[in-house]
Design a protein around this motif. Structure first.
Motif, PDB file in Angstrom:
ATOM      1  N   HIS A  48      26.790  32.613  26.078  1.00  0.00           N
ATOM      2  CA  HIS A  48      28.218  32.803  26.420  1.00  0.00           C
ATOM      3  C   HIS A  48      28.552  34.366  25.739  1.00  0.00           C
ATOM      4  N   ARG A  49      29.509  34.861  26.524  1.00  0.00           N
ATOM      5  CA  ARG A  49      30.145  36.259  26.123  1.00  0.00           C
ATOM      6  C   ARG A  49      31.400  36.186  26.408  1.00  0.00           C
ATOM      7  N   TYR A  50      32.404  36.531  25.633  1.00  0.00           N
ATOM      8  CA  TYR A  50      33.599  37.057  26.007  1.00  0.00           C
ATOM      9  C   TYR A  50      33.995  38.263  25.513  1.00  0.00           C
ATOM     10  N   PHE A  51      35.131  38.791  26.534  1.00  0.00           N
ATOM     11  CA  PHE A  51      35.273  40.300  26.195  1.00  0.00           C
ATOM     12  C   PHE A  51      36.526  40.635  26.876  1.00  0.00           C
ATOM     13  N   LEU A  52      36.924  41.900  26.804  1.00  0.00           N
ATOM     14  CA  LEU A  52      38.113  42.549  27.590  1.00  0.00           C
ATOM     15  C   LEU A  52      37.534  43.076  28.812  1.00  0.00           C
ATOM     16  N   PRO A  53      37.780  42.570  30.179  1.00  0.00           N
ATOM     17  CA  PRO A  53      37.267  43.226  31.130  1.00  0.00           C
ATOM     18  C   PRO A  53      37.791  44.540  31.491  1.00  0.00           C
ATOM     19  N   LYS A  54      37.275  45.518  32.309  1.00  0.00           N
ATOM     20  CA  LYS A  54      37.653  46.836  32.470  1.00  0.00           C
ATOM     21  C   LYS A  54      39.099  46.670  33.383  1.00  0.00           C
ATOM     22  N   GLU A  55      39.062  45.811  33.928  1.00  0.00           N
ATOM     23  CA  GLU A  55      40.575  45.830  34.890  1.00  0.00           C
ATOM     24  C   GLU A  55      41.858  45.382  34.061  1.00  0.00           C
ATOM     25  N   SER A  56      41.593  44.825  32.820  1.00  0.00           N
ATOM     26  CA  SER A  56      42.548  44.462  31.862  1.00  0.00           C
ATOM     27  C   SER A  56      42.889  45.652  31.111  1.00  0.00           C
ATOM     28  N   ASN A  57      44.447  45.561  30.666  1.00  0.00           N
ATOM     29  CA  ASN A  57      44.932  46.435  29.738  1.00  0.00           C
ATOM     30  C   ASN A  57      45.264  46.012  28.337  1.00  0.00           C
ATOM     31  N   TYR A  58      45.248  44.640  28.299  1.00  0.00           N
ATOM     32  CA  TYR A  58      45.323  43.977  27.034  1.00  0.00           C
ATOM     33  C   TYR A  58      45.175  42.623  27.167  1.00  0.00           C
ATOM     34  N   TRP A  59      44.548  41.948  26.148  1.00  0.00           N
ATOM     35  CA  TRP A  59      44.555  40.554  25.909  1.00  0.00           C
ATOM     36  C   TRP A  59      44.979  39.801  24.641  1.00  0.00           C
ATOM     37  N   GLU A  60      46.144  38.967  25.042  1.00  0.00           N
ATOM     38  CA  GLU A  60      46.489  38.429  23.590  1.00  0.00           C
ATOM     39  C   GLU A  60      46.228  37.051  23.707  1.00  0.00           C
ATOM     40  N   PHE A  61      45.906  36.802  22.369  1.00  0.00           N
ATOM     41  CA  PHE A  61      45.464  35.185  22.211  1.00  0.00           C
ATOM     42  C   PHE A  61      45.623  34.603  20.751  1.00  0.00           C
ATOM     43  N   LYS A  73      32.721  16.887  29.853  1.00  0.00           N
ATOM     44  CA  LYS A  73      33.563  16.270  30.834  1.00  0.00           C
ATOM     45  C   LYS A  73      34.516  17.246  31.626  1.00  0.00           C
ATOM     46  N   ILE A  74      35.208  18.340  30.936  1.00  0.00           N
ATOM     47  CA  ILE A  74      35.928  19.461  31.794  1.00  0.00           C
ATOM     48  C   ILE A  74      35.383  20.682  31.921  1.00  0.00           C
ATOM     49  N   GLY A  75      34.448  21.099  31.233  1.00  0.00           N
ATOM     50  CA  GLY A  75      34.065  22.560  31.161  1.00  0.00           C
ATOM     51  C   GLY A  75      34.214  23.419  30.305  1.00  0.00           C
ATOM     52  N   HIS A  76      33.900  24.689  30.331  1.00  0.00           N
ATOM     53  CA  HIS A  76      34.273  25.627  29.140  1.00  0.00           C
ATOM     54  C   HIS A  76      35.562  26.079  29.201  1.00  0.00           C
ATOM     55  N   VAL A  77      36.122  26.153  30.390  1.00  0.00           N
ATOM     56  CA  VAL A  77      37.362  26.901  30.579  1.00  0.00           C
ATOM     57  C   VAL A  77      38.373  25.837  31.012  1.00  0.00           C
ATOM     58  N   ILE A  78      39.673  25.743  30.280  1.00  0.00           N
ATOM     59  CA  ILE A  78      40.321  24.618  30.585  1.00  0.00           C
ATOM     60  C   ILE A  78      42.046  25.261  30.487  1.00  0.00           C
ATOM     61  N   LYS A 125      27.846  32.658  34.415  1.00  0.00           N
ATOM     62  CA  LYS A 125      29.065  32.721  35.626  1.00  0.00           C
ATOM     63  C   LYS A 125      30.205  33.089  34.779  1.00  0.00           C
ATOM     64  N   MET A 126      30.779  33.973  35.497  1.00  0.00           N
ATOM     65  CA  MET A 126      32.264  34.611  35.010  1.00  0.00           C
ATOM     66  C   MET A 126      33.469  34.000  35.252  1.00  0.00           C
ATOM     67  N   HIS A 127      34.254  33.698  34.235  1.00  0.00           N
ATOM     68  CA  HIS A 127      35.761  32.941  34.310  1.00  0.00           C
ATOM     69  C   HIS A 127      36.525  34.066  33.721  1.00  0.00           C
ATOM     70  N   PRO A 128      37.575  34.434  34.939  1.00  0.00           N
ATOM     71  CA  PRO A 128      38.571  35.086  34.332  1.00  0.00           C
ATOM     72  C   PRO A 128      39.629  34.261  33.334  1.00  0.00           C
ATOM     73  N   LYS A 152      44.807  39.430  30.193  1.00  0.00           N
ATOM     74  CA  LYS A 152      43.688  38.987  30.924  1.00  0.00           C
ATOM     75  C   LYS A 152      42.409  39.181  30.100  1.00  0.00           C
ATOM     76  N   GLY A 153      41.557  38.276  30.091  1.00  0.00           N
ATOM     77  CA  GLY A 153      40.386  38.326  29.501  1.00  0.00           C
ATOM     78  C   GLY A 153      39.230  37.721  30.330  1.00  0.00           C
ATOM     79  N   MET A 154      37.920  37.805  29.644  1.00  0.00           N
ATOM     80  CA  MET A 154      36.856  37.166  30.739  1.00  0.00           C
ATOM     81  C   MET A 154      35.965  36.591  29.978  1.00  0.00           C
ATOM     82  N   ILE A 155      35.445  35.594  30.134  1.00  0.00           N
ATOM     83  CA  ILE A 155      34.073  34.868  29.453  1.00  0.00           C
ATOM     84  C   ILE A 155      33.010  34.557  30.301  1.00  0.00           C
ATOM     85  N   GLU A 156      31.906  34.921  30.119  1.00  0.00           N
ATOM     86  CA  GLU A 156      30.587  34.730  30.743  1.00  0.00           C
ATOM     87  C   GLU A 156      29.886  33.459  30.098  1.00  0.00           C
ATOM     88  N   VAL A 157      29.782  32.309  31.036  1.00  0.00           N
ATOM     89  CA  VAL A 157      29.048  31.201  30.109  1.00  0.00           C
ATOM     90  C   VAL A 157      27.876  30.878  31.357  1.00  0.00           C
TER      91      VAL A 157
END
Length: 295
Positions: free
Chosen positions: A87-100, A120-125, A69-72, A61-66
């Motif tokens: 924008h800001r993307y980061f590993l949220p406290k509730e996540s143990n890891y984020w693979e990407f 057209k679609i947004g920042h998270v797709i 507004k927060m987007h898990p 799990k990761g998180m991005i704020e744009v």
């Protein structure tokens, strides 16, 4: 398909060529996993001006704020942002890891494509693992691992191909953007990363976190094929590539695509393609194909 090293790796490219700014340039590409709360990138505090970042979640799990507004972010979801922007993307406290996996592009056409996608679609797709943009992204990363990206022209061609696949995806967004269940995405990425090893159904089941019965039913419903048929398809696709571009022996190719010996690999290949690996290699000079589409 992606054959990833155990350690995280990011490849940066610094090629000469003004066409990169006019069209598209490849700044960096990499794959990795973070478990650190210090993983935190702010789009207004970075030095890479004029860059476009595409980052796709494989698992965790990761998180991005744009724009406040927060987007898990979970498996199968990507974000597209430009630097600089709010924008800001980061590993949220509730996540143990984020693979990407991530790719950073620059140039007029890259910025134009990202602006179009965001509008057209947004920042998270959501992108299914088998969607053309993700398959291409993994192939570009594989080329980087194999040190095949050696000049600005090839790098630009790869970057341009990627943004064209984004445009194509946006055009067909209604039919192709359905998010796959995270458990199936995890199993698919596991197969894509470890096809060269002696893995099987049980390994894919374990990667998914589901029971074998539930996993096999859900996998077939989502992908239209059984897990083992999917794994075989990955291996045969890679074998076709190696038969076309390398001088490796059939035995060596068998080992590189996860088969214990050349005889068994040849039987599987013949059943799938209709000819032996040797016959396919000999026919490549008269049959101009590098990939065979199978069901």
């Amino acid at each position: 398909m992606l054959k990833q090293n155990k350690k995280d790796e990011t490849f940066g490219f610094f090629f000469k060529g003004e066409h990169q700014e006019h069209i598209v340039g490849l700044h960096s590409i990499g794959g990795g996993q973070t478990t650190s709360p210090s993983y935190d990138w702010n789009g207004l505090k970075r030095s890479e001006i004029g860059r476009c970042v595409f980052q796709y979640t494989l698992s965790g799990k990761g998180m991005i704020e744009v724009d406040g507004k927060m987007h898990p972010l979970s498996a199968g979801q990507a974000f597209l942002v430009q630097i600089p922007s709010e924008h800001r993307y980061f590993l949220p406290k509730e996540s143990n890891y984020w693979e990407f996996v991530h790719i950073t592009l620059f140039g007029y056409e890259a910025q134009k494509a990202f602006t179009f996608m965001n509008d057209k679609i947004g920042h998270v797709i959501s992108f299914p693992p088998e969607s053309p943009p993700i398959r291409l992204l993994l192939n570009i990363l594989q080329e980087a691992y194999e040190k095949k990206i050696t000049d600005a022209y090839h790098a630009s061609a790869l970057g341009y191909s990627f943004i064209m696949e984004l445009y194509r995806f946006a055009q067909n967004i209604g039919a192709s953007s359905e998010k796959w269940p995270e458990q199936i995405s995890k199993a698919v990425f596991y197969a894509q990363k470890h096809y060269d090893q002696p893995i099987g159904l049980d390994d894919m089941v374990e990667a998914s976190g589901l029971s074998k019965y539930h996993f096999t039913r859900l996998f077939h419903k989502v992908t239209g094929m059984t897990p083992l048929k999917y794994l075989t398809k990955i291996r045969i696709d890679k074998a076709i590539e190696l038969l076309h571009v390398s001088q490796l022996s059939i035995e060596e190719i068998a080992t590189q695509v996860g088969y214990s010996n050349g005889n068994y690999f040849s039987k599987v290949f013949h059943k799938k393609i209709g000819m032996s690996p040797g016959q396919f290699r000999q026919s490549r000079h008269t049959v101009p194909v590098t990939h065979i589409v199978t069901d």
